[in-house]
Design a protein around this motif. Structure first.
Motif, PDB file in Angstrom:
ATOM      1  N   ILE A  33      -2.455  -2.295   1.414  1.00 53.56           N
ATOM      2  CA  ILE A  33      -1.765  -1.182   0.751  1.00 53.56           C
ATOM      3  C   ILE A  33      -1.007  -0.350   1.779  1.00 53.56           C
ATOM      4  O   ILE A  33       0.178  -0.045   1.603  1.00 53.56           O
ATOM      5  CB  ILE A  33      -2.756  -0.310  -0.046  1.00 53.56           C
ATOM      6  N   LEU A  34      -1.679  -0.013   2.871  1.00 49.73           N
ATOM      7  CA  LEU A  34      -1.027   0.789   3.915  1.00 49.73           C
ATOM      8  C   LEU A  34       0.105   0.021   4.592  1.00 49.73           C
ATOM      9  O   LEU A  34       1.144   0.605   4.918  1.00 49.73           O
ATOM     10  CB  LEU A  34      -2.057   1.240   4.953  1.00 49.73           C
ATOM     11  N   PHE A  35      -0.090  -1.287   4.793  1.00 47.03           N
ATOM     12  CA  PHE A  35       0.975  -2.094   5.395  1.00 47.03           C
ATOM     13  C   PHE A  35       2.207  -2.083   4.501  1.00 47.03           C
ATOM     14  O   PHE A  35       3.335  -1.918   4.985  1.00 47.03           O
ATOM     15  CB  PHE A  35       0.500  -3.531   5.626  1.00 47.03           C
ATOM     16  N   ALA A  36       2.007  -2.247   3.206  1.00 45.19           N
ATOM     17  CA  ALA A  36       3.138  -2.239   2.267  1.00 45.19           C
ATOM     18  C   ALA A  36       3.852  -0.890   2.284  1.00 45.19           C
ATOM     19  O   ALA A  36       5.084  -0.835   2.284  1.00 45.19           O
ATOM     20  CB  ALA A  36       2.658  -2.561   0.858  1.00 45.19           C
ATOM     21  N   ILE A  37       3.090   0.184   2.328  1.00 44.94           N
ATOM     22  CA  ILE A  37       3.685   1.522   2.357  1.00 44.94           C
ATOM     23  C   ILE A  37       4.472   1.746   3.649  1.00 44.94           C
ATOM     24  O   ILE A  37       5.608   2.227   3.634  1.00 44.94           O
ATOM     25  CB  ILE A  37       2.594   2.609   2.209  1.00 44.94           C
ATOM     26  N   ASN A  38       3.861   1.401   4.774  1.00 42.40           N
ATOM     27  CA  ASN A  38       4.443   1.725   6.079  1.00 42.40           C
ATOM     28  C   ASN A  38       5.444   0.697   6.612  1.00 42.40           C
ATOM     29  O   ASN A  38       6.323   1.054   7.402  1.00 42.40           O
ATOM     30  CB  ASN A  38       3.333   1.915   7.112  1.00 42.40           C
ATOM     31  N   HIS A  39       5.290  -0.567   6.219  1.00 41.96           N
ATOM     32  CA  HIS A  39       6.112  -1.616   6.817  1.00 41.96           C
ATOM     33  C   HIS A  39       6.766  -2.540   5.805  1.00 41.96           C
ATOM     34  O   HIS A  39       7.491  -3.463   6.199  1.00 41.96           O
ATOM     35  CB  HIS A  39       5.266  -2.460   7.776  1.00 41.96           C
ATOM     36  N   GLY A  40       6.513  -2.337   4.541  1.00 41.18           N
ATOM     37  CA  GLY A  40       7.006  -3.243   3.517  1.00 41.18           C
ATOM     38  C   GLY A  40       8.512  -3.432   3.522  1.00 41.18           C
ATOM     39  O   GLY A  40       9.008  -4.555   3.463  1.00 41.18           O
ATOM     40  N   ALA A  42      10.654  -2.823   5.983  1.00 37.19           N
ATOM     41  CA  ALA A  42      11.068  -3.489   7.225  1.00 37.19           C
ATOM     42  C   ALA A  42      10.766  -4.979   7.158  1.00 37.19           C
ATOM     43  O   ALA A  42      11.584  -5.805   7.584  1.00 37.19           O
ATOM     44  CB  ALA A  42      10.377  -2.852   8.426  1.00 37.19           C
ATOM     45  N   LEU A  43       9.618  -5.344   6.610  1.00 35.49           N
ATOM     46  CA  LEU A  43       9.280  -6.759   6.470  1.00 35.49           C
ATOM     47  C   LEU A  43      10.248  -7.435   5.512  1.00 35.49           C
ATOM     48  O   LEU A  43      10.774  -8.510   5.805  1.00 35.49           O
ATOM     49  CB  LEU A  43       7.841  -6.912   5.974  1.00 35.49           C
ATOM     50  N   GLN A  45      13.253  -6.626   4.784  1.00 37.21           N
ATOM     51  CA  GLN A  45      14.604  -6.685   5.344  1.00 37.21           C
ATOM     52  C   GLN A  45      14.676  -7.448   6.666  1.00 37.21           C
ATOM     53  O   GLN A  45      15.726  -7.498   7.299  1.00 37.21           O
ATOM     54  CB  GLN A  45      15.145  -5.265   5.529  1.00 37.21           C
ATOM     55  N   GLY A  46      13.568  -8.037   7.085  1.00 37.65           N
ATOM     56  CA  GLY A  46      13.553  -8.811   8.329  1.00 37.65           C
ATOM     57  C   GLY A  46      13.721  -7.957   9.568  1.00 37.65           C
ATOM     58  O   GLY A  46      14.303  -8.410  10.557  1.00 37.65           O
ATOM     59  N   GLN A  47      13.235  -6.726   9.544  1.00 36.24           N
ATOM     60  CA  GLN A  47      13.399  -5.792  10.659  1.00 36.24           C
ATOM     61  C   GLN A  47      12.077  -5.484  11.374  1.00 36.24           C
ATOM     62  O   GLN A  47      11.931  -4.418  11.965  1.00 36.24           O
ATOM     63  CB  GLN A  47      14.036  -4.494  10.154  1.00 36.24           C
ATOM     64  N   MET A  48      11.165  -6.408  11.313  1.00 33.74           N
ATOM     65  CA  MET A  48       9.885  -6.184  11.985  1.00 33.74           C
ATOM     66  C   MET A  48      10.058  -6.410  13.484  1.00 33.74           C
ATOM     67  O   MET A  48      10.440  -7.491  13.919  1.00 33.74           O
ATOM     68  CB  MET A  48       8.813  -7.111  11.422  1.00 33.74           C
ATOM     69  N   THR A  49       9.790  -5.394  14.256  1.00 37.45           N
ATOM     70  CA  THR A  49       9.841  -5.474  15.716  1.00 37.45           C
ATOM     71  C   THR A  49       8.432  -5.742  16.244  1.00 37.45           C
ATOM     72  O   THR A  49       7.452  -5.673  15.500  1.00 37.45           O
ATOM     73  CB  THR A  49      10.355  -4.159  16.312  1.00 37.45           C
ATOM     74  N   GLN A  50       8.340  -5.988  17.525  1.00 39.19           N
ATOM     75  CA  GLN A  50       7.033  -6.183  18.143  1.00 39.19           C
ATOM     76  C   GLN A  50       6.167  -4.931  17.966  1.00 39.19           C
ATOM     77  O   GLN A  50       4.970  -5.035  17.691  1.00 39.19           O
ATOM     78  CB  GLN A  50       7.200  -6.517  19.621  1.00 39.19           C
ATOM     79  N   ALA A  51       6.763  -3.773  18.104  1.00 40.53           N
ATOM     80  CA  ALA A  51       6.029  -2.523  17.929  1.00 40.53           C
ATOM     81  C   ALA A  51       5.532  -2.374  16.490  1.00 40.53           C
ATOM     82  O   ALA A  51       4.413  -1.910  16.256  1.00 40.53           O
ATOM     83  CB  ALA A  51       6.910  -1.335  18.306  1.00 40.53           C
ATOM     84  N   ARG A  52       6.354  -2.765  15.525  1.00 36.73           N
ATOM     85  CA  ARG A  52       5.933  -2.687  14.115  1.00 36.73           C
ATOM     86  C   ARG A  52       4.780  -3.646  13.826  1.00 36.73           C
ATOM     87  O   ARG A  52       3.879  -3.326  13.070  1.00 36.73           O
ATOM     88  CB  ARG A  52       7.104  -2.992  13.192  1.00 36.73           C
ATOM     89  N   TRP A  53       4.821  -4.850  14.409  1.00 36.80           N
ATOM     90  CA  TRP A  53       3.733  -5.802  14.207  1.00 36.80           C
ATOM     91  C   TRP A  53       2.440  -5.260  14.808  1.00 36.80           C
ATOM     92  O   TRP A  53       1.363  -5.415  14.228  1.00 36.80           O
ATOM     93  CB  TRP A  53       4.071  -7.171  14.782  1.00 36.80           C
TER      94      TRP A  53
END
Length: 79
Positions: A33-40, A42-43, A45-53
């Motif tokens: 749930i938190l991953f979807a809220i905070n990174h959904g 970006a994921l 849109q293909g914008q996941m950086t190393q820091a985001r992972w």
């Protein structure tokens, strides 16, 4: 919850199967749930950086730690 054998320390509880079973479920549900809220977005849109992972990993680790801590505190309070 099952019968807990008395662990020596909180750190041992982090890998104790009795604690881990519940903690993993909590981490998967709350962490997702938190991953979807905070990174959904970006994921998506293909914008996941190393820091985001790395942040995403912590998104699952924190609920795991909190769950184990709650179980440990409850168990030690009863004994």
């Amino acid at each position: 919850m099952g019968h807990f054998s008395k662990p020596k320390s909180f750190w041992q509880c982090l890998i104790d199967p009795e604690y881990a079973k519940t903690a993993l479920r909590v981490a998967l549900i709350v962490g997702s749930i938190l991953f979807a809220i905070n990174h959904g977005i970006a994921l998506w849109q293909g914008q996941m950086t190393q820091a985001r992972w790395f942040s995403g990993l912590l998104t699952y680790l924190v609920p795991y730690l909190v769950s184990v801590h709650g179980q440990y505190a409850n168990h030690t309070k009863q004994h």
